[in-house]
Scaffold this motif. Structure first.
Motif, PDB file in Angstrom:
ATOM      1  N   SER A  68       0.774  -1.234  -0.010  1.00 45.07           N
ATOM      2  CA  SER A  68      -0.026   0.049  -0.178  1.00 45.07           C
ATOM      3  C   SER A  68       0.814   1.211   0.029  1.00 45.07           C
ATOM      4  CB  SER A  68      -1.021  -0.041   1.313  1.00 45.07           C
ATOM      5  OG  SER A  68      -1.506   1.142   1.132  1.00 45.07           O
ATOM      6  N   LEU A  69       1.863   1.099   0.776  1.00 44.50           N
ATOM      7  CA  LEU A  69       2.969   2.311   0.632  1.00 44.50           C
ATOM      8  C   LEU A  69       3.490   2.524  -0.453  1.00 44.50           C
ATOM      9  CD1 LEU A  69       4.457   4.667   2.171  1.00 44.50           C
ATOM     10  CD2 LEU A  69       5.877   3.023   3.235  1.00 44.50           C
ATOM     11  N   LEU A  70       4.188   1.551  -0.913  1.00 48.16           N
ATOM     12  CA  LEU A  70       4.725   1.655  -2.497  1.00 48.16           C
ATOM     13  C   LEU A  70       3.528   2.191  -3.351  1.00 48.16           C
ATOM     14  CD1 LEU A  70       7.056   1.329  -4.006  1.00 48.16           C
ATOM     15  CD2 LEU A  70       6.437  -1.041  -4.309  1.00 48.16           C
ATOM     16  N   SER A  71       2.761   1.489  -3.283  1.00 47.12           N
ATOM     17  CA  SER A  71       1.666   2.279  -4.319  1.00 47.12           C
ATOM     18  C   SER A  71       1.357   3.702  -4.207  1.00 47.12           C
ATOM     19  CB  SER A  71       0.133   1.356  -4.201  1.00 47.12           C
ATOM     20  OG  SER A  71      -0.731   1.770  -4.836  1.00 47.12           O
ATOM     21  N   ALA A  72       1.300   4.253  -3.019  1.00 50.45           N
ATOM     22  CA  ALA A  72       0.958   5.558  -2.707  1.00 50.45           C
ATOM     23  C   ALA A  72       2.064   6.348  -3.276  1.00 50.45           C
ATOM     24  CB  ALA A  72       0.670   5.785  -1.236  1.00 50.45           C
ATOM     25  N   LEU A  73       3.266   5.924  -3.280  1.00 49.01           N
ATOM     26  CA  LEU A  73       4.326   6.774  -3.366  1.00 49.01           C
ATOM     27  C   LEU A  73       4.497   6.974  -4.897  1.00 49.01           C
ATOM     28  CD1 LEU A  73       7.464   5.839  -1.016  1.00 49.01           C
ATOM     29  CD2 LEU A  73       5.355   7.593  -0.706  1.00 49.01           C
ATOM     30  N   GLU A  74       4.430   5.518  -5.499  1.00 51.51           N
ATOM     31  CA  GLU A  74       4.448   5.440  -7.021  1.00 51.51           C
ATOM     32  C   GLU A  74       3.171   6.334  -7.761  1.00 51.51           C
ATOM     33  OE1 GLU A  74       6.584   1.302  -7.650  1.00 51.51           O
ATOM     34  OE2 GLU A  74       4.367   1.190  -7.711  1.00 51.51           O
ATOM     35  N   SER A  75       2.151   6.164  -6.939  1.00 53.31           N
ATOM     36  CA  SER A  75       1.062   7.054  -7.579  1.00 53.31           C
ATOM     37  C   SER A  75       1.142   8.705  -7.496  1.00 53.31           C
ATOM     38  CB  SER A  75      -0.406   6.708  -7.035  1.00 53.31           C
ATOM     39  OG  SER A  75      -0.596   5.542  -7.209  1.00 53.31           O
ATOM     40  N   ALA A  81       7.100  16.076 -13.887  1.00 55.46           N
ATOM     41  CA  ALA A  81       7.264  17.279 -13.423  1.00 55.46           C
ATOM     42  C   ALA A  81       8.686  17.434 -12.874  1.00 55.46           C
ATOM     43  CB  ALA A  81       6.276  16.966 -12.201  1.00 55.46           C
ATOM     44  N   SER A  82       8.785  18.769 -12.569  1.00 50.42           N
ATOM     45  CA  SER A  82      10.207  18.950 -11.746  1.00 50.42           C
ATOM     46  C   SER A  82      10.432  18.133 -11.036  1.00 50.42           C
ATOM     47  CB  SER A  82      10.165  20.373 -11.397  1.00 50.42           C
ATOM     48  OG  SER A  82       9.473  20.600 -10.277  1.00 50.42           O
ATOM     49  N   CYS A  83      11.687  18.027 -10.494  1.00 46.61           N
ATOM     50  CA  CYS A  83      12.294  17.070  -9.405  1.00 46.61           C
ATOM     51  C   CYS A  83      11.717  17.572  -8.165  1.00 46.61           C
ATOM     52  CB  CYS A  83      13.597  17.102  -9.357  1.00 46.61           C
ATOM     53  SG  CYS A  83      14.169  16.174 -10.893  1.00 46.61           S
ATOM     54  N   THR A  84      11.575  19.063  -8.018  1.00 37.96           N
ATOM     55  CA  THR A  84      11.305  19.581  -6.751  1.00 37.96           C
ATOM     56  C   THR A  84       9.666  19.282  -6.313  1.00 37.96           C
ATOM     57  OG1 THR A  84      12.661  21.494  -7.056  1.00 37.96           O
ATOM     58  CG2 THR A  84      10.777  21.631  -5.617  1.00 37.96           C
ATOM     59  N   GLN A  85       8.596  19.231  -7.498  1.00 38.76           N
ATOM     60  CA  GLN A  85       7.410  19.058  -7.520  1.00 38.76           C
ATOM     61  C   GLN A  85       7.277  17.472  -7.099  1.00 38.76           C
ATOM     62  OE1 GLN A  85       4.743  20.843  -6.972  1.00 38.76           O
ATOM     63  NE2 GLN A  85       4.126  19.086  -6.423  1.00 38.76           N
ATOM     64  N   ARG A  86       8.096  16.576  -7.588  1.00 39.00           N
ATOM     65  CA  ARG A  86       8.118  15.059  -7.583  1.00 39.00           C
ATOM     66  C   ARG A  86       8.646  14.879  -6.028  1.00 39.00           C
ATOM     67  NH1 ARG A  86      11.819  12.225 -11.589  1.00 39.00           N
ATOM     68  NH2 ARG A  86      11.049  10.475 -10.503  1.00 39.00           N
ATOM     69  N   LEU A  87       9.442  15.543  -5.620  1.00 43.30           N
ATOM     70  CA  LEU A  87       9.949  15.212  -4.173  1.00 43.30           C
ATOM     71  C   LEU A  87       8.860  15.586  -3.118  1.00 43.30           C
ATOM     72  CD1 LEU A  87      12.265  14.210  -2.368  1.00 43.30           C
ATOM     73  CD2 LEU A  87      12.897  16.635  -2.366  1.00 43.30           C
ATOM     74  N   ARG A  88       8.214  16.897  -3.483  1.00 41.44           N
ATOM     75  CA  ARG A  88       7.084  17.215  -2.414  1.00 41.44           C
ATOM     76  C   ARG A  88       6.126  16.430  -2.546  1.00 41.44           C
ATOM     77  NH1 ARG A  88       6.893  22.843  -0.739  1.00 41.44           N
ATOM     78  NH2 ARG A  88       4.798  22.578  -0.928  1.00 41.44           N
ATOM     79  N   SER A  89       5.671  16.170  -3.834  1.00 39.71           N
ATOM     80  CA  SER A  89       4.303  15.150  -3.846  1.00 39.71           C
ATOM     81  C   SER A  89       4.629  13.603  -3.304  1.00 39.71           C
ATOM     82  CB  SER A  89       4.164  14.731  -5.354  1.00 39.71           C
ATOM     83  OG  SER A  89       3.644  15.872  -5.823  1.00 39.71           O
ATOM     84  N   ALA A 136      15.449   7.873  -6.596  1.00 36.96           N
ATOM     85  CA  ALA A 136      15.494   8.292  -7.922  1.00 36.96           C
ATOM     86  C   ALA A 136      15.353   9.701  -8.218  1.00 36.96           C
ATOM     87  CB  ALA A 136      14.487   7.351  -8.759  1.00 36.96           C
ATOM     88  N   ILE A 137      14.472  10.216  -7.281  1.00 39.63           N
ATOM     89  CA  ILE A 137      13.936  11.639  -7.374  1.00 39.63           C
ATOM     90  C   ILE A 137      15.172  12.441  -7.042  1.00 39.63           C
ATOM     91  CG2 ILE A 137      12.232  13.301  -6.564  1.00 39.63           C
ATOM     92  CD1 ILE A 137      10.307  11.088  -6.330  1.00 39.63           C
ATOM     93  N   VAL A 138      15.765  12.232  -5.957  1.00 37.88           N
ATOM     94  CA  VAL A 138      16.692  13.192  -5.220  1.00 37.88           C
ATOM     95  C   VAL A 138      18.049  12.973  -6.321  1.00 37.88           C
ATOM     96  CG1 VAL A 138      18.568  13.363  -3.457  1.00 37.88           C
ATOM     97  CG2 VAL A 138      15.967  12.913  -2.874  1.00 37.88           C
ATOM     98  N   ALA A 139      18.300  11.791  -6.975  1.00 34.56           N
ATOM     99  CA  ALA A 139      19.457  11.691  -7.828  1.00 34.56           C
ATOM    100  C   ALA A 139      19.199  12.381  -9.204  1.00 34.56           C
ATOM    101  CB  ALA A 139      19.517  10.326  -8.134  1.00 34.56           C
ATOM    102  N   ASP A 140      17.952  12.320  -9.567  1.00 38.37           N
ATOM    103  CA  ASP A 140      17.610  13.174 -10.826  1.00 38.37           C
ATOM    104  C   ASP A 140      17.555  14.688 -10.572  1.00 38.37           C
ATOM    105  OD1 ASP A 140      17.012  10.868 -12.120  1.00 38.37           O
ATOM    106  OD2 ASP A 140      14.890  10.934 -11.954  1.00 38.37           O
ATOM    107  N   GLY A 141      17.202  15.122  -9.367  1.00 38.28           N
ATOM    108  CA  GLY A 141      17.232  16.644  -8.815  1.00 38.28           C
ATOM    109  C   GLY A 141      18.653  17.024  -8.861  1.00 38.28           C
ATOM    110  N   VAL A 142      19.588  15.962  -8.340  1.00 38.58           N
ATOM    111  CA  VAL A 142      21.076  16.531  -8.261  1.00 38.58           C
ATOM    112  C   VAL A 142      21.601  16.560  -9.792  1.00 38.58           C
ATOM    113  CG1 VAL A 142      23.380  15.615  -7.810  1.00 38.58           C
ATOM    114  CG2 VAL A 142      21.517  15.551  -6.195  1.00 38.58           C
TER     115      VAL A 142
END
Length: 194
Positions: A68-75, A81-89, A136-142
Motif C-alpha cells: 500500500s505504501l509503495l503504491s501511494a508513493l508511485e501514484s 514534473a520538476s524534481c522539486t514537485q516530484r519530491l514534494r508530492s 531516484a527523485i533526489v538523484a535526478d534533482g542533483v
C-alpha cells in the motif's frame, strides 16, 4: 503463506485489523493469538483456517502495508514534473500514509523482527523499492542541478526516517490532519535538498 481465498475473506480481513490493533498497542511479542481473536469475540482457533500462525498473520499485515505504501508513493510521483514537485508530492504521500495508517505503519515499520527469515526476505525488496522511489527523485534533482546535497543516500535516509517516525506519534494535539502534515513534511524535504 495464507491462501488467496482465505487472505481475501471478510473474516481474514477482520483478523488482520484486530492484529494490527494488538500489535500496535502491545507489540508483536506482547500479543497472543488468543488476545487478537478475543477482540473479535472469536475462539483462538478461529484464526487458523485463515492464518496458520501469528507470524503468518504479521507477514500478511507487512505485505499489505508495504504494498500500500509503495503504491501511494508511485501514484504520487509524476516523472514529467520538476524534481522539486516530484519530491514534494512523494514526501507528502509518504508522511500522509504513515499518519493515515499510523497503527498499521507502526507494525510494519517496528515489528518486522517477528518475521521468519523467509518472510522477511519477501518484504525486504518492497522496503527497498520504497526507498528507491525517493532515491531516484533526489538523484535526478542533483543531476538536473535542482538539488544540492552532499550525499543522496544520506538525504534519502533522513527523509525516510522523518516520514516513518510519523506513525510513532500521530495524531497529536497539534497535528490531526494527515494531509496537512504531509505538506509540512514536503516543505521540510524541499529545504533539505536546497
Amino acid at each position: 503463506m495464507a491462501s488467496d481465498r482465505s487472505a481475501d475473506s471478510a473474516a481474514a480481513e477482520r483478523i488482520r485489523r484486530a492484529a494490527i490493533e494488538a500489535f500496535a498497542e502491545s507489540g508483536y511479542g506482547g500479543s497472543s493469538t488468543r488476545q487478537i481473536t478475543k477482540r473479535l469475540n472469536m475462539s483462538a482457533t478461529a484464526m487458523y483456517p485463515h492464518y496458520r500462525s501469528k507470524e503468518e498473520l504479521l507477514y500478511a499485515i507487512a505485505l499489505e502495508g508495504h504494498s500500500s505504501l509503495l503504491s501511494a508513493l508511485e501514484s504520487a510521483d509524476s516523472p514529467e514534473a520538476s524534481c522539486t514537485q516530484r519530491l514534494r508530492s512523494v514526501v507528502a504521500a509518504f508522511a500522509s500514509w504513515h499518519a493515515e495508517n499510523h497503527k498499521q505503519a507502526r507494525v510494519v515499520q517496528y515489528e518486522l523482527h517477528g518475521l521468519s527469515p523467509l518472510h522477511y526476505r519477501a518484504i525486504a525488496p518492497l522496503r527497498h523499492r520504497v526507498t528507491d522511489v525517493i532515491s531516484a527523485i533526489v538523484a535526478d534533482g542533483v543531476a538536473a542541478g535542482e538539488f544540492h546535497v552532499d550525499s543522496v543516500d544520506e538525504i534519502v535516509m533522513a527523509i525516510s526516517s522523518l516520514c516513518v517516525d510519523v506513525c510513532r506519534w500521530f495524531p497529536s494535539r497539534q497535528h490531526r490532519d494527515a494531509h496537512k502534515l504531509g505538506e509540512v513534511y514536503a516543505r521540510v524535504a524541499e529545504r533539505m535538498v536546497r
